[in-house]
Design a protein around this motif. Structure first.
Motif, short mmCIF file in Angstrom:
data_model
loop_
_atom_site.label_atom_id
_atom_site.label_comp_id
_atom_site.label_asym_id
_atom_site.label_seq_id
_atom_site.Cartn_x
_atom_site.Cartn_y
_atom_site.Cartn_z
N CYS A 1 0.83 -1.23 0.00
CA CYS A 1 0.00 0.00 0.00
C CYS A 1 0.85 1.27 0.00
N SER A 2 2.14 1.15 -0.13
CA SER A 2 3.16 2.22 -0.14
C SER A 2 3.24 3.05 1.13
N LEU A 3 2.74 2.56 2.24
CA LEU A 3 2.86 3.32 3.49
C LEU A 3 4.26 3.13 4.09
N VAL A 4 4.89 4.28 4.42
CA VAL A 4 6.16 4.28 5.14
C VAL A 4 5.86 4.38 6.63
N GLN A 5 6.54 3.60 7.45
CA GLN A 5 6.18 3.52 8.87
C GLN A 5 7.37 3.05 9.69
N ILE A 6 7.30 3.25 11.01
CA ILE A 6 8.33 2.67 11.87
C ILE A 6 7.80 1.36 12.46
N THR A 7 8.74 0.55 12.94
CA THR A 7 8.35 -0.81 13.32
C THR A 7 7.91 -0.93 14.78
N GLU A 8 8.26 0.07 15.63
CA GLU A 8 7.94 -0.06 17.05
C GLU A 8 6.79 0.88 17.42
N VAL B 1 5.79 12.68 3.06
CA VAL B 1 6.95 11.79 3.02
C VAL B 1 7.85 12.12 1.82
N GLY B 2 7.28 12.69 0.77
CA GLY B 2 8.09 13.09 -0.38
C GLY B 2 9.10 14.17 0.00
N ASP B 3 8.67 15.12 0.84
CA ASP B 3 9.59 16.16 1.31
C ASP B 3 10.60 15.59 2.29
N LEU B 4 10.16 14.66 3.13
CA LEU B 4 11.09 14.02 4.07
C LEU B 4 12.27 13.40 3.32
N ILE B 5 11.96 12.66 2.29
CA ILE B 5 13.02 11.96 1.55
C ILE B 5 13.86 12.96 0.74
N GLU C 1 -5.54 13.95 -8.26
CA GLU C 1 -5.02 13.08 -9.33
C GLU C 1 -3.71 13.59 -9.89
N ALA C 2 -3.55 14.91 -9.93
CA ALA C 2 -2.29 15.47 -10.41
C ALA C 2 -1.13 15.05 -9.50
N LEU C 3 -1.37 15.08 -8.19
CA LEU C 3 -0.29 14.69 -7.27
C LEU C 3 -0.04 13.18 -7.35
N LEU C 4 -1.11 12.40 -7.48
CA LEU C 4 -0.94 10.94 -7.62
C LEU C 4 -0.09 10.62 -8.86
N ASP C 5 -0.36 11.33 -9.95
CA ASP C 5 0.43 11.14 -11.18
C ASP C 5 1.89 11.49 -10.95
N GLU C 6 2.09 12.63 -10.29
CA GLU C 6 3.48 13.06 -10.03
C GLU C 6 4.20 12.01 -9.17
N GLU C 7 3.50 11.48 -8.16
CA GLU C 7 4.11 10.46 -7.30
C GLU C 7 4.49 9.21 -8.09
N ARG C 8 3.62 8.82 -9.00
CA ARG C 8 3.94 7.64 -9.83
C ARG C 8 5.17 7.91 -10.68
N ARG C 9 5.23 9.11 -11.27
CA ARG C 9 6.39 9.46 -12.09
C ARG C 9 7.67 9.41 -11.28
N ARG C 10 7.62 9.93 -10.03
CA ARG C 10 8.83 10.02 -9.20
C ARG C 10 9.09 8.74 -8.41
N GLY C 11 8.15 7.82 -8.43
CA GLY C 11 8.39 6.52 -7.80
C GLY C 11 8.04 6.43 -6.32
N LEU C 12 7.18 7.33 -5.81
CA LEU C 12 6.83 7.26 -4.39
C LEU C 12 6.02 6.03 -4.04
N HIS D 1 -0.56 8.49 -2.33
CA HIS D 1 -0.91 7.10 -2.63
C HIS D 1 -1.37 6.35 -1.39
N ALA D 2 -0.57 6.45 -0.33
CA ALA D 2 -0.88 5.71 0.90
C ALA D 2 -2.20 6.20 1.49
N ILE D 3 -2.42 7.52 1.46
CA ILE D 3 -3.63 8.05 2.08
C ILE D 3 -4.87 7.69 1.27
N GLU D 4 -4.74 7.69 -0.05
CA GLU D 4 -5.90 7.33 -0.87
C GLU D 4 -6.36 5.90 -0.58
N ARG D 5 -5.38 5.00 -0.46
CA ARG D 5 -5.73 3.60 -0.17
C ARG D 5 -6.33 3.45 1.23
#
Ligand code: ZN
Length: 414
Positions: A55-62, A206-210, A272-283, A229-233
């Motif tokens: 689902c492309s969610l970035v998270q910590i394990t603890e 998360v895009g700005d974080l990275i 949708e514009a941001l979702l497209d941009e994320e797909r292009r950049r690989g988020l 992406h993660a939030i939409e899902r």
């Protein structure tokens, strides 16, 4: 046991979690110490960032027990002018866009000291704050912002609904990332809004974080780091459509996302514009995130080399901002005394205490002018412009600031 390790994705339950970066075992970033606590052992918990390919969610394990993290919280929102102005503008914009008036209800989850809801109260719009930290909820009530001291989830939403509450707007700013039961939280939000109500969440992007190596925004309070992406899902699993997205400069780059039962065309086009941009950049793929570990190492080498050089040259260094991100940076980089002597912070509840792990004493910002250390390491770089303006006198007296993120930069005196 104060922490529990997840064995599946916090949002979708996917079993595969790919490691992005291991920041080591760190103390709890907001657990400032009183002098008498300095001799006691401090809890340390692994800080490991992972990616869920499902689902492309970035998270910590603890997951640290929320009762430990949030019951006495030192972050009073109203201490930052920039944040206050951001909130005022947001409230005004919402009031106009959603035509809110005396018969509306705005609910805010993790409403802190009422820094945002107060603007609705002033405009005659009924509000309800839900704030888990009892000491902070009390402050909000004293200021006339009706607030209940509770954690929020599906159960609480159902109870509030039974009491007759139905939100035209349900807000959650910088809270979604903190929630251990992510599903229950979003389900509760969806439950509490009216049929044409909206939920609106803000969180660091998360895009700005990275992109900007904002690794110090990773700490145990922040369980998740969201993309569109993660939030939409996540929304879709609870019957909500991602119906608008805005990018905001605050906190080093944030998203404001809107969820509703039906999409609205103009906002949906932005989403949708941001979702497209994320797909292009690989988020939506692991490779994008994998570069973070090497860049954090590079930053660590550069910053410690500078501080050691200054130390060898006989320069004195203090730090500005006893913030959670400051705690991550100091502890992950192993920076404490004697490289940095103390920390200053505007928050009076932090002054007189000590930083987690590194045990640096915390003083009022006036100390920079009185004591005149040669450099101040800016740990709250997300408020850099505001702080550099406030510290004009220190800078005129020859004080320099070191901004550590996204790259090490020295700000010369005025
Ligand atoms: Zn997942």
């Amino acid at each position: 046991m104060i922490a529990r390790r997840i064995d599946a994705c916090r949002a979708c339950g996917g079993a595969q979690l790919d490691a992005i970066v291991d920041l080591g075992a760190t103390p709890l970033a907001n657990r400032l110490l009183a002098r008498e606590e300095l001799a006691e052992p401090e809890p340390r918990v692994p800080l490991v960032l992972v990616f869920c390919p499902a689902c492309s969610l970035v998270q910590i394990t603890e997951t640290v027990a929320p009762e430990i993290l949030f019951r006495e919280y030192f972050y009073f929102s109203s201490f930052s002018n920039e944040l206050l102005e951001h909130s005022r503008a947001h409230a005004e914009e919402l009031r106009a866009r959603r035509r809110l008036g005396p018969s509306s209800l705005v609910v805010e989850v993790a409403s802190n000291d009422g820094y945002l809801l107060r603007w609705f109260v002033e405009a005659g719009v009924p509000v309800l704050g839900v704030e888990p930290a009892r000491n902070i909820a009390e402050v909000a009530n004293q200021r006339g912002v009706r607030t209940v001291a509770e954690f929020f989830g599906l159960e609480q939403a159902r109870a509030l609904k039974l009491e007759g509450y139905a939100a035209d707007v349900l807000l959650g700013n910088n809270v979604l990332a903190h929630v251990a039961d992510l599903g229950g939280f979003v389900a509760g939000a969806a439950e509490l809004i009216t049929d044409d109500g909206i939920v609106e969440f803000e969180f660091p992007y998360v895009g700005d974080l990275i992109d900007r190596v904002e690794f110090d925004t990773i700490y145990h309070e922040h369980l998740c780091y969201f993309s569109a992406h993660a939030i939409e899902r996540l929304f879709a699993r609870h019957g909500l459509v991602l119906t608008d997205v805005r990018r905001l400069p605050i906190h080093g780059g944030s998203l404001r996302v809107t969820g509703a039962r039906r999409a609205e065309p103009e906002g949906r086009a932005r989403a949708e514009a941001l979702l497209d941009e994320e797909r292009r950049r690989g988020l939506d793929r692991f490779a994008y995130y994998a570069s973070l570990a090497g860049r954090v190492d590079g930053l660590k080498r550069e910053l410690t080399a500078l501080l050691e050089q200054l130390r060898n040259d006989g320069r004195r260094v203090a730090a500005y901002g006893a913030s959670a991100k400051g705690s991550t940076l100091l502890n992950c980089f192993g920076i404490g005394a004697p490289l940095v002597e103390y920390v200053v912070d505007r928050s009076t509840v932090k002054q007189g205490r000590f930083t987690p792990g590194t045990h640096l004493p915390i003083f009022a910002p006036e100390r920079l002018v009185e004591d005149r250390p040669d450099y101040a390491l800016l740990l709250t770089w997300n408020f850099a412009d505001e702080i550099l303006r406030q510290q004009a006198e220190y800078r005129r007296l020859g004080g320099r600031f070191i901004v550590p993120v996204p790259e090490v930069r020295v700000v010369e005196p005025l």
